[in-house]
Scaffold this active site. Structure first.
Site, PDB file in Angstrom:
ATOM      1  N   ASP A  69      64.264  51.019  54.596  1.00  0.00           N
ATOM      2  CA  ASP A  69      63.908  52.027  53.443  1.00  0.00           C
ATOM      3  C   ASP A  69      62.430  51.019  53.668  1.00  0.00           C
ATOM      4  O   ASP A  69      62.096  49.946  53.979  1.00  0.00           O
ATOM      5  CB  ASP A  69      64.402  51.072  51.955  1.00  0.00           C
ATOM      6  CG  ASP A  69      63.614  51.517  51.113  1.00  0.00           C
ATOM      7  OD1 ASP A  69      63.951  52.484  50.363  1.00  0.00           O
ATOM      8  OD2 ASP A  69      61.768  50.712  50.130  1.00  0.00           O
TER       9      ASP A  69
ATOM     10  N   TYR B 130      53.861  50.891  52.280  1.00  0.00           N
ATOM     11  CA  TYR B 130      53.758  49.758  53.071  1.00  0.00           C
ATOM     12  C   TYR B 130      53.115  49.634  54.822  1.00  0.00           C
ATOM     13  O   TYR B 130      53.075  47.644  55.034  1.00  0.00           O
ATOM     14  CB  TYR B 130      55.644  49.052  53.326  1.00  0.00           C
ATOM     15  CG  TYR B 130      56.795  49.141  52.153  1.00  0.00           C
ATOM     16  CD1 TYR B 130      55.588  48.879  50.887  1.00  0.00           C
ATOM     17  CD2 TYR B 130      57.421  49.412  52.364  1.00  0.00           C
ATOM     18  CE1 TYR B 130      56.419  49.664  49.601  1.00  0.00           C
ATOM     19  CE2 TYR B 130      58.479  49.140  51.575  1.00  0.00           C
ATOM     20  CZ  TYR B 130      57.965  50.260  49.715  1.00  0.00           C
ATOM     21  OH  TYR B 130      58.337  50.235  48.629  1.00  0.00           O
TER      22      TYR B 130
ATOM     23  N   LYS C 248      58.353  57.357  51.606  1.00  0.00           N
ATOM     24  CA  LYS C 248      58.262  57.617  50.323  1.00  0.00           C
ATOM     25  C   LYS C 248      56.357  58.383  50.052  1.00  0.00           C
ATOM     26  O   LYS C 248      55.589  57.802  51.016  1.00  0.00           O
ATOM     27  CB  LYS C 248      58.015  56.320  49.377  1.00  0.00           C
ATOM     28  CG  LYS C 248      59.325  55.473  49.586  1.00  0.00           C
ATOM     29  CD  LYS C 248      59.464  54.373  48.314  1.00  0.00           C
ATOM     30  CE  LYS C 248      60.423  53.643  49.153  1.00  0.00           C
ATOM     31  NZ  LYS C 248      60.260  52.249  49.340  1.00  0.00           N
TER      32      LYS C 248
ATOM     33  N   HIS D 163      56.787  58.237  44.722  1.00  0.00           N
ATOM     34  CA  HIS D 163      56.496  57.030  45.150  1.00  0.00           C
ATOM     35  C   HIS D 163      57.075  56.372  44.233  1.00  0.00           C
ATOM     36  O   HIS D 163      57.457  55.486  43.484  1.00  0.00           O
ATOM     37  CB  HIS D 163      55.836  55.718  45.868  1.00  0.00           C
ATOM     38  CG  HIS D 163      55.987  54.575  46.391  1.00  0.00           C
ATOM     39  ND1 HIS D 163      55.820  54.162  47.418  1.00  0.00           N
ATOM     40  CD2 HIS D 163      56.721  53.875  45.734  1.00  0.00           C
ATOM     41  CE1 HIS D 163      55.907  52.837  47.150  1.00  0.00           C
ATOM     42  NE2 HIS D 163      56.859  52.442  46.441  1.00  0.00           N
TER      43      HIS D 163
ATOM     44  N   ASN E 126      61.108  55.664  40.778  1.00  0.00           N
ATOM     45  CA  ASN E 126      60.289  54.670  39.451  1.00  0.00           C
ATOM     46  C   ASN E 126      60.140  55.619  38.339  1.00  0.00           C
ATOM     47  O   ASN E 126      58.928  55.439  36.890  1.00  0.00           O
ATOM     48  CB  ASN E 126      58.716  55.023  39.876  1.00  0.00           C
ATOM     49  CG  ASN E 126      59.044  53.146  40.621  1.00  0.00           C
ATOM     50  OD1 ASN E 126      59.580  51.731  39.976  1.00  0.00           O
ATOM     51  ND2 ASN E 126      58.093  52.967  41.809  1.00  0.00           N
TER      52      ASN E 126
ATOM     53  N   LEU F  90      67.388  40.761  44.142  1.00  0.00           N
ATOM     54  CA  LEU F  90      67.641  40.104  44.527  1.00  0.00           C
ATOM     55  C   LEU F  90      66.695  38.727  43.004  1.00  0.00           C
ATOM     56  O   LEU F  90      66.466  37.966  44.102  1.00  0.00           O
ATOM     57  CB  LEU F  90      68.013  39.211  46.106  1.00  0.00           C
ATOM     58  CG  LEU F  90      68.516  39.948  46.984  1.00  0.00           C
ATOM     59  CD1 LEU F  90      68.968  39.749  48.403  1.00  0.00           C
ATOM     60  CD2 LEU F  90      70.160  39.859  46.463  1.00  0.00           C
TER      61      LEU F  90
ATOM     62  N   LYS G  44      66.364  43.144  50.686  1.00  0.00           N
ATOM     63  CA  LYS G  44      64.925  42.519  51.944  1.00  0.00           C
ATOM     64  C   LYS G  44      65.608  41.331  51.911  1.00  0.00           C
ATOM     65  O   LYS G  44      65.534  40.357  51.416  1.00  0.00           O
ATOM     66  CB  LYS G  44      63.921  42.777  51.125  1.00  0.00           C
ATOM     67  CG  LYS G  44      62.208  42.510  51.841  1.00  0.00           C
ATOM     68  CD  LYS G  44      62.333  40.319  51.803  1.00  0.00           C
ATOM     69  CE  LYS G  44      61.642  40.090  52.867  1.00  0.00           C
ATOM     70  NZ  LYS G  44      60.668  38.590  52.370  1.00  0.00           N
ATOM     71  N   SER G  45      64.984  40.659  53.800  1.00  0.00           N
ATOM     72  CA  SER G  45      65.016  39.836  53.661  1.00  0.00           C
ATOM     73  C   SER G  45      63.890  39.648  55.466  1.00  0.00           C
ATOM     74  O   SER G  45      64.452  40.526  56.138  1.00  0.00           O
ATOM     75  CB  SER G  45      66.311  39.038  54.232  1.00  0.00           C
ATOM     76  OG  SER G  45      66.392  37.972  54.719  1.00  0.00           O
TER      77      SER G  45
END
Ligand code: NAP
Length: 324
Positions: free
Chosen positions: A50, A55, A84, A117, A167, A219, A270-271
């Site tokens: 994603d 970004y 997006k 987005h 959203n 998370l 995400k990580s």
């Protein structure tokens, strides 16, 4: 759901992997790190990635995907890539050029999913957050139904396999769904969703319309200082989540991810940490009981970490920044 439970079918017949890798990082992480972390994520087993024009990492993410195709780890069709449409491009004539720009940055022929987005239009131009002379955010007036028709054309042109939104609330979704002459329904609505904000009403509505809900912040978000109240409770430290993690001999993160998958939500994680990426892939190795799912449902407190219209807050924050 496919037999392994790794993918679900979208309302247009394409499949989406139920676990996705989120590539948005906080300001402190350099953008060029996106290439490295995306490669590590693909090696760890993630097949759903994603990202977004916003970004500013699509060049790096594209490089990572192409390098993993070149070295034989994956084929293009194994990867599900989401981009997006940024809010300064919601005017219908700007939609396809915006997607073409993302594709150029990515050096890919198509994306798997292109989503709006957020339903708030900003004035078109080079700036991500256009402001007037007095520093006020400059909004644009765009009929989202016209934006949607342009999204449909992108699908017809083969630039994206599927189209969706992010959203959106129920009313905004209905605006699209009730549009006369609607050609394609949104396949998904990507929203903040975790045990403290489980979005059960929106989820029921989306399910009733065969729209997949995709969870971000699953998370507990990256808690960026600019946007998240630092005194808000940390999701992964929740005592109930921690006790359940102990019971299943897993981690609170895995419980939070598994919770979404079992309720039919596609979940992003995400990580930037390889160990945690690998850990997150273990989400397919265990199941929560229906009683424990109910316990997790009980954690809901309608706590939204991120502002729903992030652009508004960022624009406001930019006003507060001292000019250099
Ligand atoms: N549509 C939208 O408006 C929107 C908004 C926000 C986000 N998103 C998308 O959703 C993605 C995910 O959401 P998010 O960025 O808010 O973050 P998130 O997935 O909620 O992750 C929050 C934090 O959890 C940590 N983490 C990951 N795995 C872990 C584990 N196994 N154990 C403990 N901690 C773990 C990560 O830290 P480490 O990196 O240190 O592991 C990460 O910073 C984004 O990257 C983006 O792609 C979309």
């Amino acid at each position: 759901m496919d037999p392994k439970g790794w993918r679900v079918e979208l309302n247009d017949g394409h499949f989406i992997p139920v676990l996705g890798f989120g590539t948005a990082t906080v300001e402190e992480v350099p953008k060029n790190k996106a290439m490295e972390i995306t490669k590590v994520a693909i090696d760890a087993g993630f097949r759903h990635i994603d990202s977004a024009y916003f970004y500013k990492n699509e060049e790096e993410v594209g490089l990572a995907i192409r390098s993993k195709i070149e070295d034989g780890t994956v084929k293009r069709e194994d990867i599900f890539y989401t981009s997006k449409l940024w809010l300064t491009f919601l005017r219908p004539e700007l939609v396809q050029p915006a997607l073409e720009k993302s594709l150029k940055d990515l050096q890919l022929d198509y994306v798997d999913l292109y989503i709006i987005h957020s339903p708030v239009a900003l004035k078109p131009g080079e700036e991500l957050f256009p402001q007037d002379k007095s520093g006020k955010a400059m909004y644009d007036t765009v009929d989202l139904r016209a934006t949607w028709e342009a999204m449909e054309k992108c699908k017809d042109a083969g630039l994206t396999k599927s189209i969706g939104v992010s959203n959106f609330n129920r009313r905004q979704l209905e605006k699209i769904l009730n549009k006369p002459g609607l050609k394609y329904k949104p396949v998904c609505n990507q929203v903040e969703c975790h045990p403290y904000l489980n979005q059960s009403k929106l989820l029921d509505f989306c399910k009733s319309k065969d729209i997949v809900l995709v969870a971000y912040g699953a998370l507990g978000t990256q808690r960026p200082k600019q946007w998240v109240d630092q005194s808000s409770p940390v999701l992964l430290e929740d005592p109930v989540l921690c006790a359940m993690a102990k019971k299943y001999e897993r981690t609170p993160a895995l419980i939070a991810l598994r919770y979404q998958i079992q309720r039919g939500v596609v979940v992003l994680a995400k990580s930037i940490n390889e160990k945690q990426m690998k850990e997150n892939m273990q989400v397919f190795e265990f199941q929560l009981t229906s009683e424990d799912m109910k316990v997790l449902d009980g954690l809901n407190r309608n706590l939204r970490y991120l502002p729903v219209h992030i652009c508004i807050t960022i624009a406001n924050l930019m006003l507060l920044r001292p000019s250099s």
